[in-house]
Design an enzyme around this catalytic site. Structure first.
Site, mmCIF file in Angstrom:
data_model
loop_
_atom_site.group_PDB
_atom_site.id
_atom_site.type_symbol
_atom_site.label_atom_id
_atom_site.label_comp_id
_atom_site.label_asym_id
_atom_site.label_seq_id
_atom_site.Cartn_x
_atom_site.Cartn_y
_atom_site.Cartn_z
ATOM 1 N N ASP A 32 39.375 16.107 73.135
ATOM 2 C CA ASP A 32 39.071 15.327 74.342
ATOM 3 C C ASP A 32 38.088 16.063 75.256
ATOM 4 O OD1 ASP A 32 39.191 13.879 76.709
ATOM 5 O OD2 ASP A 32 41.306 14.329 77.128
ATOM 6 N N GLY A 77 44.273 13.295 84.136
ATOM 7 C CA GLY A 77 45.081 13.380 82.917
ATOM 8 C C GLY A 77 44.385 14.140 81.803
ATOM 9 N N HIS A 78 43.194 14.666 82.119
ATOM 10 C CA HIS A 78 42.402 15.302 81.063
ATOM 11 C C HIS A 78 42.218 16.797 81.308
ATOM 12 C CE1 HIS A 78 41.229 11.420 79.307
ATOM 13 N NE2 HIS A 78 41.229 10.985 80.551
#
EC number: 3.1.-.-
Lengths: 557, 557
Positions: A197, A369-370
């Site tokens: 990610d 959230g990353h």
């Protein structure tokens, strides 16, 4: 035969979405005669995709190879990872695997689409789904939705590890820290390729724990002791909802929920045990009037300023059950997603104008959230992959992530900043992009999937900028004589009533063309139409500096 | 008579733009039989103003009172302060006053609009223009364009002080610090009302000096020693241009300029002495190839990602003279204006993909031109006005500014968070909003000023979302019999070739309606049209969940 054999031992890794974009995540892994798909997400239309509802990946490749597909493996239940599922399952009905919450959210979605013959499989962390050549393992991670997972694909060439969307939260709300121990074990066995990610690869430091938001909320709840509190956040951020509920409990407030997706998620998440709501805490929006302002919290959708969302409707006095009052204390617990800044700003201004206090854009009421750079470095150090492919993000994010990997000592030739559709062929010794497959955006507009393409969009853009002018003439087939018209109808061009002069002029231009054609005895309607179009275009541009779409219609009688 | 006299001593202060919005700044001050106007700005269209080029204030009030108007006084040369001038001067030709640079930029603008009979007056700081009841004084301030001024209006009731857009830069590039001494003198005389720039009222601290950007640029120029450097910034930020030129000189680079407005501003600013360009430093874009990469800097427009700007064209390989190459070092010396984030992001991604290094969003390569909270507090402390009206900004900014003023001890009843059109009546003792005047947005689209309104925009929106379907039928006047048609033409709705079935169905729906009308011998075309519309709408929505605009046209023969 040697050649074939060699190629038979190659694993193909292809993204059908999620590279050079944020959203529409979908990754295909193919080995021998097996294909697995990781995620099936949607993205939201760009500004130039006028009238389009959502965008999904082009799955031509999967349709062609449908017999090989063993399943779609879902990392977590966000729209950009599950949103395309109903559309894709209508074309290829294959089993879907995912955590309990992911499957719960998928069920709601499939029900809306009246799809009830899909095989859904609930998996648990560390569970391995055994296929012929690939074993697929779910590994717990942390993200802005509970029950999110990374996925490891075990093959005889090595392990392919896809982080999925993740952060490393050392103090997560549910206590379930990302399973770094398992990643270390996999690393020991040998991770051949990591996909990770890259959303926050440009940001230094580490993303704060979700828990910090709880403290921020407590402070605000204390500050707004006597006021009605309204909190807007992402419906899927169930840990956030839990913290709002905890704060409500701590300060003795009841909770009412507004917004369709918020109501849905609170329902599913409570039912499945992801949301712990004290008994009698939830009240109906209709019963708000029975409580003092200091006794309630409203949790609502609309943290991105979406015009039809509950918060936007409250802001514009369009909400049936909640009216914003002087003294309301509103917390927007989210960051604007790029592109939404103006929408949110508009909502905030309206709320302020109604006398509400609005807290937004503050550090301790939202966390990402990353993973940021330090977490990415950590995952690289733990996984120690041989090859690396940045996943999920715009080009600049993928690029930064690749640079980060290089800084950590990976040889640059082992790093692949790919595009969607690129085929990465890989075996235990080597990796190489060997070609591309068909992929791209499929636009969904109403019930139409893929029937809106460039021509339709180009017309919509043209119409949106300068409107249109329709010219209708009825002509006798035999004599070529004008029987009725020219009539002019315009829309989205000018106020017709205030532009009679312009319209009269336009009519004269057309009459001249018609007369000219009559005189020359031209009965080729294509020529006539074109002549009307060109002359009218010229006239209108001269007079207005605008270029409406011109549609000449000849009716033959 | 007493009543009249009383009112005769009231000064009216009205904003025709700039309140509850960013842009379109225009303030009207009326005292006895005199009116002065401060600024005449434009704003850029909102997303829902489809096809609109720019937005200007509705000046109905000024047109009605044109005989009273003594002049338009310009604080500085930004578009949101001078952009509406050509349109307004066409309606009311009154003298314009402003600093040398402001007038220089206005001249360029008026020339483009072929307006050559406007009386332009160059003013200098501390100069006072004497009118019958108001004396208008220009006072130097600091902003992101040189030669910016505040304006003080002296009346027998007291002084009205309008800060204009400002920051307090204690180390400005041109050495001209905001004239705080004069503000203290005015304060001593008594400032009745202050209007002050609220753009950054939400931001704590002080805005950094423009000079800090110079240091940031030096560092980057040093880092990119061997690369070609491209810097994108706002054309009007002449101090920024000066610093780029200084850095270029320091590192022995030539400078080429790209982008129409950049070329214009560099021309005007050099000519008027606001930009100090060493001899032989400027080179033509066509001569770039004669120099090594390490020997040139390109200054360009496009820092906001504007699709037609020079930088965007470079990014999409659409620029005739500059092609981005591997190794190019690109500095975006600007912050995104809200709403432009996605455009800029797109450009940055394209530049990265071409192998360029892009530096953006870093603290020391851009500073704001607007005062933050500490500077606002300072100006309040220096000016010590009796009444205060936040100016320039969205509601939430005005609100915060008002709160700030209260924190400094102003009584809340002396603070006026007004809307555009509100009439603030004020004299030495009191201030009160007593009514409103007509105002609002006038949309400019091509040559049309105000001919695009809500109906046109609504139609454009409708057309942009689902396109249109035109139905044409020719009917005999006498018998009511269908002679030709129904023909169907659609645009922006679906790919017609792939939707033949849908179109056939649509035709059948229309034929049914026509038959029904024939049978019932209905010759009321309005009824027939409506019936076609309703039935077709229903059919298309059922089949596609879309609502194209339906235009039935009946031709009578």
């Amino acid at each position: 035969m040697q050649l074939f054999k060699k190629s038979a031992n190659k694993i193909k890794v292809m993204a059908l979405g999620g590279l050079n974009e944020v959203g529409k995540n979908m990754t295909v892994i193919e080995y021998k005669d097996e294909i697995i798909v990781i995620d099936a997400g949607l993205s939201f239309p760009d500004d130039d995709m006028l009238g389009v509802d959502i965008v999904i990946p082009d799955i031509t490749y999967l349709i062609k190879n449908r017999d090989k597909i063993k399943g779609i493996f879902i990392t977590h239940g966000h729209e950009d990872h599950i949103g395309a599922l109903p559309y894709i399952l209508k074309k290829i009905n294959v089993p879907v695997y995912g955590s309990k919450l992911s499957i719960g959210l998928i069920q709601v979605k499939l029900k809306e689409h009246k799809l009830n013959n899909v095989k859904l499989n609930v998996t648990t962390p560390r569970q391995i789904i055994k296929l012929d050549h690939m074993d697929v393992e779910f590994i717990r991670n942390n993200h802005s939705i509970p029950d999110a997972c990374s996925i490891a694909v075990h093959t005889d060439q090595g392990i392919i590890y896809h982080t999925g969307d993740f952060k490393i939260d050392l103090t997560p709300i549910d206590g379930d820290v990302m399973d770094m121990h398992r990643i270390c074990e996999l690393s020991k066995k040998g991770i051949l390729l990591m996909l990770a990610d890259s959303t926050n690869a440009e940001r230094p430091g580490s993303t704060l724990s979700e828990k910090t938001v709880g403290l921020g909320l407590y402070d605000l709840f204390r500050k707004a002791e006597n006021n009605r509190i309204i909190v807007a956040t992402f419906a899927s951020n169930i840990h956030r909802l839990q913290q709002i509920i905890n704060a409500a409990e701590r300060f003795g407030r009841k909770v009412a929920v507004s917004g369709r997706s918020m109501v849905n998620v609170v329902g599913v998440a409570s039912e499945l045990g992801y949301l712990d709501v004290p008994e009698n805490m939830l009240i109906d929006l209709n019963d708000l009037h029975r409580y003092e302002d200091s006794e309630v919290v409203i949790i609502t959708t609309g943290s991105q300023g979406e015009p039809m969302s509950a918060l936007a409707r409250m802001a514009s006095s369009d909400h049936k059950k909640v009216e914003i009052r002087n003294g309301d204390f509103i917390i927007i617990s989210a960051h604007p997603i790029p592109g939404n800044e103006k929408l949110i700003s508009k909502v905030i201004n309206c709320l302020f104008e109604k006398g509400a206090e609005v807290v937004y854009d503050e550090v301790d009421i939202h966390v990402s959230g990353h993973a940021k750079q330090e977490e990415l470095k950590l995952i690289h150090r733990l996984a120690r992959p041989k090859f690396f492919m940045p996943a999920h993000g715009e080009y600049r994010m993928l690029k930064k992530h690749a640079e980060l990997a290089e800084e950590l000592g990976m040889p640059s030739q082992n790093i692949f900043v790919n595009k969607t559709g690129d085929v990465l062929e890989i075996d235990r010794n080597s990796a190489k992009v060997t070609g591309t497959i068909q992929t791209g955006n499929v636009l969904v507009d109403g019930l139409g999937v893929g029937d809106v393409g460039n021509i339709v969009l180009r017309d919509r853009k043209h119409l949106s900028e300068d409107g249109l002018m329709i010219v209708v003439v009825t002509i006798s087939k035999e004599e070529g004589r004008v029987l009725a018209g020219p009539d002019i109808i315009s829309r989205g061009f000018v106020y017709v009533r205030e532009s009679e002069d312009l319209m009269d002029g336009a009519k004269n231009v057309i009459k001249d063309v018609l007369r000219d054609c009559e005189d020359k005895n031209i009965k080729e309607w294509a020529y006539l139409k074109n002549s009307i179009k060109e002359n009218l275009k010229e006239y209108l541009y001269q007079r207005t500096k605008r270029n409406p779409m011109i549609l000449p219609i000849i009716m033959e009688v």
